[in-house]
Design a protein around this motif. Structure first.
Motif, mmCIF file in Angstrom:
data_model
loop_
_atom_site.group_PDB
_atom_site.id
_atom_site.type_symbol
_atom_site.label_atom_id
_atom_site.label_comp_id
_atom_site.label_asym_id
_atom_site.label_seq_id
_atom_site.Cartn_x
_atom_site.Cartn_y
_atom_site.Cartn_z
ATOM 1 N N SER A 1 0.845 -1.191 0.000
ATOM 2 C CA SER A 1 0.000 0.000 0.000
ATOM 3 C C SER A 1 0.879 1.238 0.000
ATOM 4 O O SER A 1 2.028 1.209 0.435
ATOM 5 C CB SER A 1 -0.908 0.007 1.226
ATOM 6 O OG SER A 1 -0.153 0.042 2.425
ATOM 7 N N GLY B 1 1.903 2.887 -2.705
ATOM 8 C CA GLY B 1 2.576 3.096 -3.985
ATOM 9 C C GLY B 1 4.017 2.620 -3.945
ATOM 10 O O GLY B 1 4.621 2.473 -2.882
ATOM 11 N N MET C 1 -4.794 -0.627 -6.786
ATOM 12 C CA MET C 1 -3.623 0.218 -6.552
ATOM 13 C C MET C 1 -3.289 0.915 -7.868
ATOM 14 O O MET C 1 -2.874 0.262 -8.833
ATOM 15 C CB MET C 1 -2.440 -0.617 -6.070
ATOM 16 C CG MET C 1 -2.678 -1.317 -4.741
ATOM 17 S SD MET C 1 -1.389 -2.521 -4.315
ATOM 18 C CE MET C 1 -1.837 -3.887 -5.413
ATOM 19 N N GLU D 1 -1.173 3.653 -10.168
ATOM 20 C CA GLU D 1 0.126 4.318 -10.254
ATOM 21 C C GLU D 1 0.152 5.165 -11.524
ATOM 22 O O GLU D 1 0.071 4.634 -12.635
ATOM 23 C CB GLU D 1 1.267 3.295 -10.292
ATOM 24 C CG GLU D 1 1.213 2.277 -9.161
ATOM 25 C CD GLU D 1 2.348 2.439 -8.178
ATOM 26 O OE1 GLU D 1 3.308 3.162 -8.483
ATOM 27 O OE2 GLU D 1 2.257 1.837 -7.100
ATOM 28 N N GLY E 1 -5.153 4.345 -3.829
ATOM 29 C CA GLY E 1 -5.586 2.952 -3.835
ATOM 30 C C GLY E 1 -6.377 2.616 -2.588
ATOM 31 O O GLY E 1 -6.503 3.424 -1.666
ATOM 32 N N THR F 1 -0.423 8.072 -6.641
ATOM 33 C CA THR F 1 -0.650 6.647 -6.378
ATOM 34 C C THR F 1 -1.741 6.435 -5.333
ATOM 35 O O THR F 1 -1.463 6.111 -4.180
ATOM 36 C CB THR F 1 0.659 5.979 -5.914
ATOM 37 O OG1 THR F 1 1.154 6.685 -4.771
ATOM 38 C CG2 THR F 1 1.714 6.027 -7.001
#
Length: 740
Positions: free
Chosen positions: A338, A340, A527, A529, A503, A501
């Motif tokens: 978690s 990034g 997640m 990016e 998530g 990033t």
């Protein structure tokens, strides 16, 4: 697919609200364990047959953390506490209806993997600041694990305290006896005769993956969240006084080199040095080192990297590991990935005493001072690195200050200076951490770099928000690294980039889950990016990591499937493992299966298998790890990593790169161990192995015998001739620790 997943999550969220999702507040009435003073000394043998133990009533009443938060445990735990003028004693009986048959432990490694062992953990908050804690952990075989924790956020996991433990295993459970010198513990100097400390006891029973604690806390936290701790009552420790710990060593080594254009001559060396630790007072510690040596440190494991991110190799050297959390501000992925994958760390200790290839450079002398208190923390590191070959003598300085305010907030600064004859590199950092509530937190940092030798100035920064409870983990990280940012004492995974990033993970334990006997939780997530080039604003990479399937099993194993739609814009050629990919824009999709069996079993397997398109071709990769541990005294781990490129890059290249590794740990007991490691990489035909015999003949005093071999192919310019080189090193070392 993303829309379908989001609709599924929204539709089923209401089901999971029936779970114990709330982050309950710490109880205003704390649970208490009372210590009893004695005048005699106890024999620490793991039996608890001293008369003093029988005179006091044990404390029990633990509460489940996993799998059913708040319920009574299936197995009881009893705690007794005694003390005299020298030691604080703990006698713990971890009852078990299956006795020895239930016990799980896979090796005798100090600081063992907590997912693989039964264990008992003690956490102390001697200053009652509800922020800092010391944890002492043991398994049923008396293997030790210890660490320092700060705000349950930063951890010094490789801190080694001076304490003793012995254990026995019976048909009704296992017993641990601990003797902790008062000098090892940290507590205030006070006029009060009686002290009460924040304290908790945590137990993990690996057979059923059940976790319990004396003072309960939400399962999304850990036993180091000291706001939820109970109280260790009625202590009368001696007044804390300055204590000194010295650890000199003597080392002899033989080095042999073969191959290459001009191999070095064989050489025999002798070396004398050591370290001094002075606990000036309960808050301040000074460490000094001279002729610093790390011969016993674990060798780096090779990694075959197919991403555009630089590989981060963790620090393994003991001197730099202690109090690393004070100086280790930055951003990077958590253990569950978690936050990034972007990593920015203004200070990275591997920049001292190691070259870019991980080869050691001698350190003549150095020191570290650390002060920690309820209000503020500060410290400094000063090291002198010896000049070797083309590398001149270098001075390193790190300074750190942070001010605590509120319940768990902090602002601080960090300064690093790397000084060489040709100039200095200077990096200044301002950072802050704000725990907005038990579930919400914000972490920020701004970094400026400059050099006196005419190099350009640069900037980096990030802001990272987390929301965590028993049902969700949500984050958003924004980071920026300019093109000219150059922290010569730090680590940056990518430069000239703006990273976004966000998530979330969804933790679901609803009754709708199938096979509840085997499945504990369903934890899907997304997640994201996104990376733009900082100098142009152009999107250069985007990746959406979707794991619609992730099951955590009751036995500690897991199974997940991930799909990763990816966009890459290469502004310059990219060469993963010798495959050249030209400039251009690429869209592709990759798939991954990640799985593990019960990690505490005699045989356990971890699988990472990925496949799909890759830039303009295809890539199939796998990483398999198999462990065989028939008894804790023997642990053998084999690993196989393979990357197979199909029609990738220039000339539609096909290529396979294999990486093999095997590691063995053979122990008579936790204090006498033989550790061996072998690794072979087809990319450069390297073959490395390390054999280390370690004997802890008294607490934290060691005798080592080490053999290192390194062999690889070196391609010489300009005729591209391939020359095989080998290096062999034999080392014998003895260290002795004395605490005054």
């Amino acid at each position: 697919m993303i829309k379908k997943l989001l609709l599924f999550l929204v539709a089923t969220t209401s089901i999971s609200f029936a779970q114990d999702a709330d982050i309950f507040k710490p109880d205003s009435i704390k649970k208490v364990i009372e210590a009893t003073q004695i005048t005699s000394s106890l024999r620490i043998d793991g039996v608890m047959n001293d008369a003093e133990w029988r005179k006091i009533k044990p404390t029990s009443g633990f509460i489940q953390i996993e799998p059913f938060q708040g319920k009574n445990p299936t197995q009881n735990t009893e705690v007794r506490v005694l003390y005299n003028k020298q030691y604080l004693y703990f006698g713990i009986f971890a009852r078990d209806s299956l006795g020895k048959k239930s016990i799980r432990a896979t090796d005798f490694k100090r600081d063992f993997n907590v997912r693989q062992h039964d264990m008992i953990a003690l956490s102390f908050d001697g200053f009652n600041d509800k922020r800092n804690s010391m944890a002492l952990v043991t398994n049923p075989y008396g293997v030790q694990r210890d660490l320092l924790s700060f705000d349950d956020l930063y951890y010094d996991t490789d801190w080694d305290g001076l304490w003793r433990v012995r254990t026995t295993r019976t048909d009704s459970g296992w017993v641990a006896e601990m003797a902790i010198p008062w000098q090892t513990l940290r507590y205030p100097k006070t006029t009060e005769a009686i002290q009460n400390w924040g304290f908790n006891v945590f137990r993990s029973r690996r057979m059923t993956n059940e976790q319990t604690a004396f003072s309960p806390y939400p399962r999304s936290f850990s036993n180091l969240r000291m706001t939820y701790a109970g109280i260790l009552k009625n202590l009368q420790p001696p007044p804390p006084s300055p204590n000194v710990r010295i650890q000199p060593y003597f080392l002899t080594s033989y080095d042999n080199y073969k191959g290459g254009v001009s191999p070095k001559p064989s050489d025999t060396n002798y070396k004398l040095g050591g370290e001094l630790k002075w606990a000036i007072n309960p808050n301040a510690v000074l460490d000094l080192t001279t002729n610093t040596d790390f011969a016993q440190a674990d060798a780096d494991r090779q990694v075959n990297n197919v991403t555009r991110f630089s590989v981060f190799f963790p620090e393994r050297r003991q001197f730099f590991l202690e109090n690393a959390s004070l100086f280790g501000v930055g951003v990077g992925p958590n253990f569950d990935m978690s936050g990034g994958t972007m990593r920015v760390q203004p200070f990275f200790s591997r920049r001292i005493g190691l070259d870019d290839a991980g080869n050691p450079i001698p350190i003549d002398a150095g020191g570290r001072f650390v002060y920690r208190s309820l209000k503020r923390n500060y410290g400094a590191i000063l090291m002198r690195q010896r000049g070797v070959g083309d590398t001149p003598a270098t001075n390193f300085f790190v300074g750190r200050f942070s001010e605590n305010f509120g319940k768990q907030n902090r602002i601080g600064g960090l300064l690093t200076v790397k000084n060489r004859p040709d100039g200095s590199n200077i990096v200044a950092t301002i950072d802050g951490f704000f725990r907005l509530s038990q579930a919400h937190s914000l972490n920020t940092m701004a970094v400026y770099s400059t050099s006196t030798n005419g190099r350009k100035q640069g900037f980096s920064g990030f802001a990272q928000y987390y929301y965590t409870n028993n049902q969700f983990k949500i984050w958003w990280t924004e980071s920026v690294v300019t093109k000219n940012f150059n922290p010569e004492m730090g680590f940056v995974s990518r430069s000239d980039v703006v990273g976004t990033t966000p998530g979330f993970f969804w933790y679901n334990r609803g009754n709708w889950l199938p096979f509840k006997k085997y499945i504990r939780a369903f934890e899907p997530g997304i997640m994201t990016e996104l990376y733009h080039q900082a100098s142009t604003g152009k999107l250069i990479e985007s990746q959406i990591n979707i794991n619609p399937v992730w099951f955590n099993f009751q036995n500690g194993g897991f199974l997940g499937y991930l799909v990763n739609p990816t966009f890459q814009s290469l502004t310059e050629p990219f060469e993963p493992l010798g495959v050249t990919i030209p400039v251009g824009n690429y869209n592709y999709v990759r798939h991954q299966i990640y799985a593990s069996t019960d990690p505490s079993k005699i045989i356990n397997l971890t699988v990472d298998y990925n496949w799909g398109s890759y830039f303009d071709g295809k890539l199939i990769g796998n990483d398999f790890k198999l462990q065989f541990a028939p008894i804790p005294h023997i642990s053998i781990v084999g690993r196989y990593n393979r990357n197979h490129f199909k029609s990738v890059g220039d000339f539609s290249k096909n290529k396979t790169v294999n990486l093999y590794a095997i590691e063995g740990r053979f122990a008579i007991n936790p204090r006498v161990q033989l550790i061996s490691f072998f690794q072979k990489n087809s990319e450069n035909n390297s073959q490395n192995y390390n054999i280390r015999l370690s004997w802890e003949y008294q607490p934290l005093s060691y005798i080592y015998f080490v053999y290192n071999h390194r062999g690889f192919d070196n391609i010489q310019q300009p005729n591209m001739q391939r020359i095989t080189q080998t290096e062999d090193h034999v080392i014998a070392k003895i260290s002795y620790l004395k605490q005054f």
